[in-house]
Write a protein that holds these residues in place. Structure first.
Motif, short mmCIF file in Angstrom:
data_model
loop_
_atom_site.label_atom_id
_atom_site.label_comp_id
_atom_site.label_asym_id
_atom_site.label_seq_id
_atom_site.Cartn_x
_atom_site.Cartn_y
_atom_site.Cartn_z
N TYR A 12 -14.90 55.99 -5.40
CA TYR A 12 -13.56 55.83 -5.97
C TYR A 12 -13.51 54.40 -6.50
CZ TYR A 12 -12.37 59.97 -3.21
OH TYR A 12 -12.32 61.24 -2.67
N GLY A 13 -13.64 54.25 -7.80
CA GLY A 13 -13.74 52.92 -8.36
C GLY A 13 -15.02 52.25 -7.87
N GLU A 14 -14.89 51.08 -7.28
CA GLU A 14 -16.06 50.37 -6.78
C GLU A 14 -16.38 50.71 -5.31
OE1 GLU A 14 -15.53 46.21 -7.36
OE2 GLU A 14 -15.52 46.33 -9.56
N HIS A 15 -15.52 51.54 -4.70
CA HIS A 15 -15.72 51.90 -3.29
C HIS A 15 -16.55 53.18 -3.18
CE1 HIS A 15 -15.14 52.40 0.94
NE2 HIS A 15 -14.38 53.48 0.80
N GLU A 16 -17.77 53.06 -2.71
CA GLU A 16 -18.65 54.21 -2.56
C GLU A 16 -18.38 54.87 -1.20
OE1 GLU A 16 -23.24 55.37 -3.59
OE2 GLU A 16 -22.91 53.50 -2.49
N VAL A 17 -17.96 56.13 -1.25
CA VAL A 17 -17.60 56.86 -0.02
C VAL A 17 -18.78 57.69 0.48
CG1 VAL A 17 -16.05 58.56 1.00
CG2 VAL A 17 -15.19 56.97 -0.73
#
Length: 297
Positions: A12-17
């Motif tokens: 999500y955007g720059e946040h890798e889940v």
């Protein structure tokens, strides 16, 4: 194999889940996905359902590419953690409404009987308890007669009786309808009696997978130590400097380490930490889960 994930990533955007998830689920089994809150369980399920598109990696359902659209989606039933219904409609009316949306014509009577709601089918759902809504959610997830059913944290909010009843319904649909089930939880005891195999998801990666016995052996043994500590936070710093993985409940620490027991106790004493008692404990699914998730904190 009914479901295969190979290096699936989602951000999500720059946040890798999801950070390269590899997962295999065999047809006919009940598979437990364990992971703390925020581990990526819901994102993983929504990606499998096609509600989210993976950034990379591949997903196959019965060896078919995941991007075959409606054909794949019809093979999967989904019970989200935040399930909702139309409260002013009856249980039957809700199921008929969602069946119409899915362009399906299931046997509503059979589904209501399967989840023990035949006698409550005409009651408004707004009058239902949390457990009854969860059971109705199972019925909704089965409207498409799916080969694979995914239940996301389904026991949250249920009392012990409700949890036990829910587990029996899952076993029933697995046995009677030959439905493969994936069920998630952040508490091992919620699903451990139910599942054939487990995967432990943390920080967006499957850390380990296998049967309960296989995963229990991964942790080896643990050492439970009760400390006489005027300053337990200071004692925790000493424990943390000694081992990578541990859990704490007040003055009791459970330590997961390959180090010799005597060397652990000596290190604590040499650093001014008094040991009140200690016990060597055989590993369990719970201890493996804690070891693999606590280490990433």
């Amino acid at each position: 194999m009914i479901l295969e994930l190979d290096e699936v990533r989602k951000s999500y955007g720059e946040h890798e889940v999801l950070k390269g998830v590899n997962l295999e689920v065999e047809k006919g089994e009940i598979y437990g996905l364990l992971g703390p809150n925020g581990a990526g369980k819901t994102t993983l399920f929504q990606t499998v359902m096609g509600l989210l598109k993976p950034d990379s990696g591949s997903i196959k359902v019965k060896d078919r590419p995941h991007d075959q659209g409606k054909e794949i989606k019809r093979m999967i039933g989904y019970l989200p953690s935040d399930i909702s219904f139309y409260d002013d409609m009856s249980a039957r009316a809700n199921l008929e409404y969602f069946a119409n949306l899915a362009d399906r014509d299931p046997d509503i009577d059979e589904l209501l009987e399967l989840v023990d709601l035949t006698g409550d089918q005409d009651r408004k759902v707004g009058e239902f308890s949390t457990g009854m809504k969860k059971r109705l959610g199972i019925a909704q997830a089965l409207l498409k007669d799916p080969e694979l059913a995914i239940f996301d944290e389904p026991t949250t909010g249920l009392d012990p009786e409700g949890k036990n009843r829910f587990r029996k319904h899952v076993e029933k649909i697995n046995r009677e309808k030959d439905t493969t089930v994936i069920i998630s939880s952040h508490i091992t005891g919620e699903i451990s009696p139910l599942c054939d195999r487990f995967g432990i998801l943390n920080e967006g990666v499957i850390k380990a997978s296998g049967t309960k016995d296989e995963l229990s052996r991964k942790a080896g043994t643990s050492l439970e130590i009760e400390l006489e500590a005027k300053n337990p936070d200071k004692a925790e710093k000493v424990v943390k400097s000694l081992v990578d993985s541990y859990s704490r409940d007040e003055d009791v620490f459970e330590i997961y380490s390959d180090r010799d027991r005597s060397s652990i106790l000596k290190h604590l004493v040499d650093n001014g930490v008094k040991v009140k008692s200690f016990e060597l404990k055989e590993s369990t699914l719970e201890s493996t889960y804690l070891e693999l998730t606590e280490a990433d904190r």
